[in-house]
Design a protein around this motif. Structure first.
Motif, PDB file in Angstrom:
ATOM      1  N   ASP A  10       0.788  -1.241   0.000  1.00 38.09           N
ATOM      2  CA  ASP A  10       0.000   0.000   0.000  1.00 38.09           C
ATOM      3  C   ASP A  10       0.816   1.285   0.000  1.00 38.09           C
ATOM      4  OD1 ASP A  10      -2.492  -1.404   0.195  1.00 38.09           O
ATOM      5  OD2 ASP A  10      -2.041  -1.768   2.303  1.00 38.09           O
ATOM      6  N   PHE A  11       2.010   1.217   0.591  1.00 38.16           N
ATOM      7  CA  PHE A  11       2.780   2.449   0.807  1.00 38.16           C
ATOM      8  C   PHE A  11       4.264   2.256   0.506  1.00 38.16           C
ATOM      9  CE2 PHE A  11      -0.711   2.460   3.936  1.00 38.16           C
ATOM     10  CZ  PHE A  11      -1.347   3.643   3.586  1.00 38.16           C
ATOM     11  N   ARG A  12       4.907   3.397   0.198  1.00 39.92           N
ATOM     12  CA  ARG A  12       6.363   3.456   0.179  1.00 39.92           C
ATOM     13  C   ARG A  12       6.758   4.617   1.094  1.00 39.92           C
ATOM     14  NH1 ARG A  12      10.606   1.946  -3.426  1.00 39.92           N
ATOM     15  NH2 ARG A  12       9.099   1.179  -4.936  1.00 39.92           N
ATOM     16  N   VAL A  13       7.774   4.386   1.922  1.00 41.38           N
ATOM     17  CA  VAL A  13       8.266   5.428   2.821  1.00 41.38           C
ATOM     18  C   VAL A  13       9.649   5.838   2.331  1.00 41.38           C
ATOM     19  CG1 VAL A  13       8.858   6.034   5.195  1.00 41.38           C
ATOM     20  CG2 VAL A  13       6.983   4.415   4.750  1.00 41.38           C
ATOM     21  N   ILE A  14       9.794   7.141   2.050  1.00 38.83           N
ATOM     22  CA  ILE A  14      11.055   7.634   1.481  1.00 38.83           C
ATOM     23  C   ILE A  14      11.589   8.808   2.298  1.00 38.83           C
ATOM     24  CG2 ILE A  14      10.343   6.942  -0.855  1.00 38.83           C
ATOM     25  CD1 ILE A  14       9.912   9.959  -1.459  1.00 38.83           C
ATOM     26  N   LEU A  15      12.875   9.072   2.132  1.00 37.85           N
ATOM     27  CA  LEU A  15      13.436  10.290   2.712  1.00 37.85           C
ATOM     28  C   LEU A  15      13.072  11.470   1.828  1.00 37.85           C
ATOM     29  CD1 LEU A  15      16.997   9.106   3.837  1.00 37.85           C
ATOM     30  CD2 LEU A  15      15.005   9.585   5.298  1.00 37.85           C
TER      31      LEU A  15
END
Ligand code: AMP
Ligand code: ZN
Length: 135
Positions: free
Chosen positions: A26-31
Motif C-alpha cells: 500500500d505504501f512506500r516510505v522515502i526520505l
C-alpha cells in the motif's frame, strides 16, 4: 489507480529511484529530498489519491498505524527528541505535490524547524456558527 505525470506515482511504483526506508503493498516510505530536519521522511500511497479528502478509508487507517511504527523505530535510530506528523491538503495548506503523503519530521531540541502558528482566541460567534453547522 495512477495519474500521468505524477512524480509520487512514479516514485511509489519504483520507476524513479528514491531513498526508500520501507515498502509494502500500500505504501512506500522515502526520505524527503528537501528535509526540514535530519531524517524527514514521507509516507506515499502506492495508488494515486489527490490528498486525504480522497484517500480510501482503509488506507487512511493504515497510514497512521504505519506512521506510528516508523516514528517509534526512527526515533531510536535518529536519536531525535520529538516528532511532528504533518499532512497538507490543498495549496492553501501548503500542499505542493498533489498525491497523498504524510510527513514524518524528527525534531531535535532547539532546532529551527518552522512548524507553528500564532495562537488566536476562539470567538463565541465562530464557536456557535461551527457547532451549529457541524451537528
Ligand atoms: P507538500 O508540500 O506537503 O506537498 O510536500 C511535498 C514534499 O515532497 C516536500 O517536502 C518536498 O521536499 C518533497 N519532494 C518533492 N519531490 C520529491 C522527490 N523527488 N523525492 C523526495 N521528496 C520529494
Ligand atoms: Zn500520484
Amino acid at each position: 489507480m495512477r495519474e500521468e505525470n505524477c512524480i509520487f506515482c512514479k516514485i511509489a511504483a519504483g520507476e524513479i529511484p528514491s531513498a526508500t526506508l520501507y515498502e509494502d503493498d500500500d505504501f512506500r516510505v522515502i526520505l524527503d529530498v528537501n528535509p526540514a530536519s535530519k531524517g524527514h521522511a514521507l509516507i506515499l500511497s502506492k495508488e494515486h489519491y489527490r490528498n486525504l479528502y480522497e484517500l480510501d478509508d482503509g488506507l487512511a487507517s493504515k497510514a497512521l498505524v504505519l506512521a506510528k511504527k516508523m516514528i517509534v523505530r526512527l526515533k531510536d535510530v535518529l536519536g531525535c527528541d520529538g516528532y511532528n506528523i504533518v499532512q497538507n491538503n490543498e495549496e492553501a495548506a501548503g500542499q505542493t505535490v498533489f498525491h497523498f503523503h504524510m510527513h514524518m519530521i524528527p525534531r531535535y531540541q532547539g532546532d529551527k524547524v518552522g512548524i507553528g502558528w500564532h495562537m488566536g482566541e476562539l470567538k463565541e460567534k465562530d464557536k456557535e456558527e461551527i457547532l451549529n453547522s457541524v451537528k
